[in-house]
Structure formats: structure tokens, C-alpha cells
Design a protein around this motif. Structure first.
Motif, PDB file in Angstrom:
ATOM      1  N   LYS A 262      -3.913   6.502  12.582  1.00 47.18           N
ATOM      2  CA  LYS A 262      -3.457   6.047  11.263  1.00 47.18           C
ATOM      3  C   LYS A 262      -4.486   5.150  10.588  1.00 47.18           C
ATOM      4  O   LYS A 262      -4.728   5.239   9.386  1.00 47.18           O
ATOM      5  CB  LYS A 262      -2.157   5.241  11.420  1.00 47.18           C
ATOM      6  CG  LYS A 262      -0.923   6.101  11.371  1.00 47.18           C
ATOM      7  CD  LYS A 262       0.296   5.196  11.205  1.00 47.18           C
ATOM      8  CE  LYS A 262       1.544   5.880  11.711  1.00 47.18           C
ATOM      9  NZ  LYS A 262       2.530   4.949  12.253  1.00 47.18           N
ATOM     10  N   GLN A 263      -5.073   4.270  11.399  1.00 50.29           N
ATOM     11  CA  GLN A 263      -6.098   3.378  10.842  1.00 50.29           C
ATOM     12  C   GLN A 263      -7.307   4.162  10.352  1.00 50.29           C
ATOM     13  O   GLN A 263      -7.878   3.845   9.318  1.00 50.29           O
ATOM     14  CB  GLN A 263      -6.548   2.370  11.904  1.00 50.29           C
ATOM     15  CG  GLN A 263      -5.565   1.235  12.078  1.00 50.29           C
ATOM     16  CD  GLN A 263      -6.257  -0.033  12.509  1.00 50.29           C
ATOM     17  OE1 GLN A 263      -7.317   0.010  13.122  1.00 50.29           O
ATOM     18  NE2 GLN A 263      -5.669  -1.171  12.187  1.00 50.29           N
TER      19      GLN A 263
ATOM     20  N   GLU B 264      -6.497   5.791   7.082  1.00 49.17           N
ATOM     21  CA  GLU B 264      -6.512   4.785   6.017  1.00 49.17           C
ATOM     22  C   GLU B 264      -7.952   4.486   5.573  1.00 49.17           C
ATOM     23  O   GLU B 264      -8.259   4.468   4.388  1.00 49.17           O
ATOM     24  CB  GLU B 264      -5.828   3.506   6.527  1.00 49.17           C
ATOM     25  CG  GLU B 264      -5.790   2.368   5.517  1.00 49.17           C
ATOM     26  CD  GLU B 264      -5.157   1.107   6.083  1.00 49.17           C
ATOM     27  OE1 GLU B 264      -5.127   0.954   7.334  1.00 49.17           O
ATOM     28  OE2 GLU B 264      -4.699   0.274   5.292  1.00 49.17           O
ATOM     29  N   ARG B 265      -8.826   4.303   6.534  1.00 53.42           N
ATOM     30  CA  ARG B 265     -10.236   4.025   6.217  1.00 53.42           C
ATOM     31  C   ARG B 265     -10.873   5.167   5.454  1.00 53.42           C
ATOM     32  O   ARG B 265     -11.593   4.966   4.484  1.00 53.42           O
ATOM     33  CB  ARG B 265     -11.050   3.811   7.504  1.00 53.42           C
ATOM     34  CG  ARG B 265     -10.853   2.505   8.170  1.00 53.42           C
ATOM     35  CD  ARG B 265     -12.002   2.229   9.141  1.00 53.42           C
ATOM     36  NE  ARG B 265     -12.173   3.249  10.179  1.00 53.42           N
ATOM     37  CZ  ARG B 265     -11.524   3.253  11.341  1.00 53.42           C
ATOM     38  NH1 ARG B 265     -10.647   2.311  11.633  1.00 53.42           N
ATOM     39  NH2 ARG B 265     -11.757   4.203  12.227  1.00 53.42           N
TER      40      ARG B 265
ATOM     41  N   TRP C 115      -9.549   7.479   3.567  1.00 54.74           N
ATOM     42  CA  TRP C 115      -9.079   7.616   2.183  1.00 54.74           C
ATOM     43  C   TRP C 115      -9.538   6.457   1.303  1.00 54.74           C
ATOM     44  O   TRP C 115      -9.790   6.633   0.105  1.00 54.74           O
ATOM     45  CB  TRP C 115      -7.560   7.792   2.140  1.00 54.74           C
ATOM     46  CG  TRP C 115      -7.175   9.178   2.541  1.00 54.74           C
ATOM     47  CD1 TRP C 115      -6.677   9.579   3.742  1.00 54.74           C
ATOM     48  CD2 TRP C 115      -7.325  10.369   1.745  1.00 54.74           C
ATOM     49  NE1 TRP C 115      -6.493  10.940   3.747  1.00 54.74           N
ATOM     50  CE2 TRP C 115      -6.877  11.450   2.535  1.00 54.74           C
ATOM     51  CE3 TRP C 115      -7.781  10.624   0.454  1.00 54.74           C
ATOM     52  CZ2 TRP C 115      -6.869  12.775   2.073  1.00 54.74           C
ATOM     53  CZ3 TRP C 115      -7.775  11.930  -0.007  1.00 54.74           C
ATOM     54  CH2 TRP C 115      -7.329  12.988   0.802  1.00 54.74           C
ATOM     55  N   ARG C 116      -9.667   5.278   1.898  1.00 50.26           N
ATOM     56  CA  ARG C 116     -10.212   4.159   1.107  1.00 50.26           C
ATOM     57  C   ARG C 116     -11.638   4.478   0.682  1.00 50.26           C
ATOM     58  O   ARG C 116     -12.039   4.226  -0.449  1.00 50.26           O
ATOM     59  CB  ARG C 116     -10.202   2.871   1.933  1.00 50.26           C
ATOM     60  CG  ARG C 116      -8.820   2.333   2.194  1.00 50.26           C
ATOM     61  CD  ARG C 116      -8.886   1.148   3.123  1.00 50.26           C
ATOM     62  NE  ARG C 116      -9.535   0.008   2.471  1.00 50.26           N
ATOM     63  CZ  ARG C 116      -9.972  -1.062   3.134  1.00 50.26           C
ATOM     64  NH1 ARG C 116      -9.862  -1.141   4.448  1.00 50.26           N
ATOM     65  NH2 ARG C 116     -10.525  -2.049   2.473  1.00 50.26           N
TER      66      ARG C 116
ATOM     67  N   GLY D 213       0.568   5.084   3.870  1.00 51.33           N
ATOM     68  CA  GLY D 213       0.914   4.152   4.943  1.00 51.33           C
ATOM     69  C   GLY D 213       2.267   4.426   5.582  1.00 51.33           C
ATOM     70  O   GLY D 213       2.696   3.643   6.429  1.00 51.33           O
TER      71      GLY D 213
ATOM     72  N   ASN E 277      -0.276   1.389   2.373  1.00 51.19           N
ATOM     73  CA  ASN E 277      -1.375   0.756   3.110  1.00 51.19           C
ATOM     74  C   ASN E 277      -2.528   0.524   2.131  1.00 51.19           C
ATOM     75  O   ASN E 277      -2.372   0.697   0.910  1.00 51.19           O
ATOM     76  CB  ASN E 277      -1.781   1.582   4.343  1.00 51.19           C
ATOM     77  CG  ASN E 277      -2.359   2.944   3.981  1.00 51.19           C
ATOM     78  OD1 ASN E 277      -2.713   3.201   2.823  1.00 51.19           O
ATOM     79  ND2 ASN E 277      -2.471   3.812   4.973  1.00 51.19           N
TER      80      ASN E 277
ATOM     81  N   ALA F 260      -5.145   2.199   1.543  1.00 49.49           N
ATOM     82  CA  ALA F 260      -5.572   3.405   0.820  1.00 49.49           C
ATOM     83  C   ALA F 260      -4.664   3.635  -0.393  1.00 49.49           C
ATOM     84  O   ALA F 260      -5.142   3.934  -1.494  1.00 49.49           O
ATOM     85  CB  ALA F 260      -5.551   4.614   1.749  1.00 49.49           C
ATOM     86  N   ASP F 261      -3.353   3.471  -0.208  1.00 53.16           N
ATOM     87  CA  ASP F 261      -2.432   3.597  -1.341  1.00 53.16           C
ATOM     88  C   ASP F 261      -2.784   2.577  -2.425  1.00 53.16           C
ATOM     89  O   ASP F 261      -2.824   2.911  -3.616  1.00 53.16           O
ATOM     90  CB  ASP F 261      -0.983   3.328  -0.888  1.00 53.16           C
ATOM     91  CG  ASP F 261      -0.422   4.407   0.033  1.00 53.16           C
ATOM     92  OD1 ASP F 261      -0.184   5.524  -0.455  1.00 53.16           O
ATOM     93  OD2 ASP F 261      -0.217   4.131   1.227  1.00 53.16           O
TER      94      ASP F 261
END
Ligand code: GSH
Length: 288
Positions: free
Chosen positions: A136-137, A140-141, A143-144, A237, A242, A244-245
Motif C-alpha cells: 500500500k505504501q 501511495e508513493r 501515485w504521488r 488510501g 492518503n 496520493a489522494d
């Protein structure tokens, strides 16, 4: 300066955001600060003189986030990681958190010396994560990074697509950025006309640089890609946004008043996700 007050903010960080109201990187920071319920001052920077940035040791980009009257944080994604890590590590001071993000000397594409932060997309936790949490992390990274390296590059070619749209965009900056506080009447007319013309040409250059053929189509494709990745989840998230969102929502907010937003984003299925994040941010649902 304006002040955003959140009664539940007990961090005592005394945050002050130096920004342009319609800069996507600054919008990302406001999304984060509002979502987590921080109190902060906003200082609108004069885009010509940049005199408000006198304390930053020569760094002349926005956003800059000042804390405790004297420490300046730079680079939007780095700031987001630092604040998120701070909130997740109750026992550590913000100074200790900042030290977790060392800079290395590097060069940009023009050969200019810059600082790079290799772990700027990482939030640091002091517990061991399961393989599922690590996955998940990583998502997130990724997509950021996609927001910074892809989505944000689509904005200028879209909002400065024609001279007409470029003028509309600058008129919306004039309102959103409260330029009557920064510029005189005549300066404002000049700033809108000059800014719109310059950015029209820069938009064309950026379009070429990033290999964009049809800017509206690329914006559409990016929204589709995000929604495909989201699948049936409420947020990237999961049940809560999260980083990224918050990053994509912030980047979108930077051109919410523009024709490109109304023509593309508002008509895509992404608009339901956008409204969901908006509600969550505006209600500070991430407050501690
Ligand atoms: N990588 C930086 C970040 O994420 O904070 C980029 C910041 C940036 O490029 N900001 C623009 C800026 O300040 C405004 S959108 N440009 C310099 C200028 O306006 O002179």
C-alpha cells in the motif's frame, strides 16, 4: 496574510505558508494542512518581487512552509511526507523528523546545482509493516510521483491552450490570488496581459517537452487511469484519503475555475472521487 484556524490543532508548529493561491504545488500543501486540521497563516507571494521569500536562503519557489518563526520547509512532496511522518510519530519532534530527510547535492536538467531528497515520497513509521501494508505504501508513493511527474505537467498546456483560455486563466488568478492586495490597478491589467501571453508560449513549449499531442485527451486519459487504479475503493488510501489522494485533489484544485476543468474533469467519473476528497478535506477528517 490570512489565518486558517483549527481549534483541534495542538501541534504548536506555528505554520505559515508562502504561496500562490493557484499554484498546484501550493494547493497540494493546503489540501494536506486542511485535511489534517492544522492551523496556519497564508502569505500570498508577490510573483514579481518575491520579497516575502527573503528568509529562505535564496530559494525562490513556492510553496515554502515556515514553522516556529525560523525553520523553512521547501518542496511540496517533501513537506507532505515530513508533516505526515510527524503526525504518525508522536514521540518525535519536528526537528528530528526533518533530519530523517537528508538532502544530497545534485544537478537539474540544465546543469544547475540543486538539492535532492531521495526519500521525499516516503513516510516513516517506527513499526514493522506487513507485506500488504508495504504494498500500500509503495502504491501511495508511485501515485504521488505520478501526480508530480505526469498530472501536473498536463495543467499548463491545458489552461494556457489558446490566448483566450490563457487570459481567462490569468483573470481567475487575479481573483483567486487577491491581486488587488499585491498590485495596483494598472499593474494588474499589465500582469494579466503579460502573464497570459508569456504562459501561452510557455504552455506550448511544455507541451512539446512532455510529448503531449492533444492536451485535453491526455487530461481525460489521466483521469481514466486514476479511476481504473482506484477500482471500487473510495480513496486510493482505502476508506480514508492518503497522500496520493490529497496530492491529486490539490493539483486539480489549482485549475478548478478553468475551462479545462469544466470541459474534462467535471464530466469524468473522477468527479465523484474529487467531491469525496473535497468533503473529507473541508471537514478536516484527518484531524488527530
Ligand atoms: N518541486 C517544487 C515543489 O514541489 O514544491 C516545485 C515548485 C514550483 O515550481 N513552484 C512554482 C514556482 O514557484 C510555482 S507553480 N516557480 C518559480 C517562479 O514562479 O518564479
Amino acid at each position: 496574510s490570512r489565518r486558517i484556524i483549527n481549534e483541534d490543532d495542538h501541534t504548536g508548529l506555528k505554520l505559515r505558508l508562502y504561496q500562490y493561491q493557484s499554484c498546484p504545488f501550493c494547493c497540494k500543501i493546503r489540501a494536506l494542512l486542511d485535511y489534517y486540521g492544522f492551523s496556519y497563516d497564508i502569505v500570498e507571494v508577490n510573483p514579481v518581487s518575491k520579497k516575502e521569500l527573503s528568509g529562505t536562503n535564496g530559494y525562490k519557489k513556492v510553496p515554502v512552509l515556515r514553522l516556529h518563526d525560523s525553520t523553512y520547509l521547501m518542496e511540496s512532496s517533501l513537506i507532505m511526507s515530513q508533516l505526515a511522518t510527524f503526525l504518525q510519530n508522536e514521540k518525535r519532534s519536528i526537528e528530528e523528523i526533518i533530519d530523517m530527510y537528508p538532502a544530497i547535492d545534485s544537478f537539474d536538467e540544465n546543469g544547475k546545482a540543486i538539492k535532492k531528497h531521495p526519500n521525499k515520497y516516503f513516510t516513516m513509521l517506527e513499526k514493522n509493516l506487513s507485506p500488504a501494508e508495504l504494498a500500500k505504501q509503495r502504491e501511495e508513493r508511485e501515485w504521488r510521483e505520478w501526480v508530480d511527474e505526469h498530472f501536473i505537467h498536463l495543467i499548463s498546456p491545458n489552461v494556457y491552450r489558446s490566448m483566450e483560455e490563457s487570459l481567462e486563466t490569468f483573470k481567475s488568478f487575479e481573483v483567486a490570488g487577491e491581486w488587488e492586495r499585491i498590485f495596483s490597478h494598472i499593474e494588474r491589467i499589465f500582469a494579466v496581459a503579460l502573464g497570459a501571453t508569456v504562459m501561452y508560449f510557455i504552455g506550448k513549449r511544455l507541451k512539446k517537452k512532455h510529448n503531449i499531442v492533444d492536451e485535453r485527451q491526455s487530461l481525460h486519459d489521466a483521469c481514466e487511469k486514476w479511476m481504473d487504479a482506484l477500482g471500487s475503493r473510495k480513496f486510493m488510501g482505502g476508506d480514508q484519503p492518503n497522500l496520493a489522494d490529497l496530492a491529486l485533489y490539490g493539483a486539480m484544485n489549482s485549475f478548478v475555475g478553468c475551462r479545462a476543468f469544466k470541459e474534462v474533469i467535471a464530466k469524468e467519473r473522477i468527479s465523484t472521487w474529487y467531491m469525496r476528497v473535497k468533503e473529507s478535506v473541508e471537514n478536516s477528517e484527518g484531524r488527530q
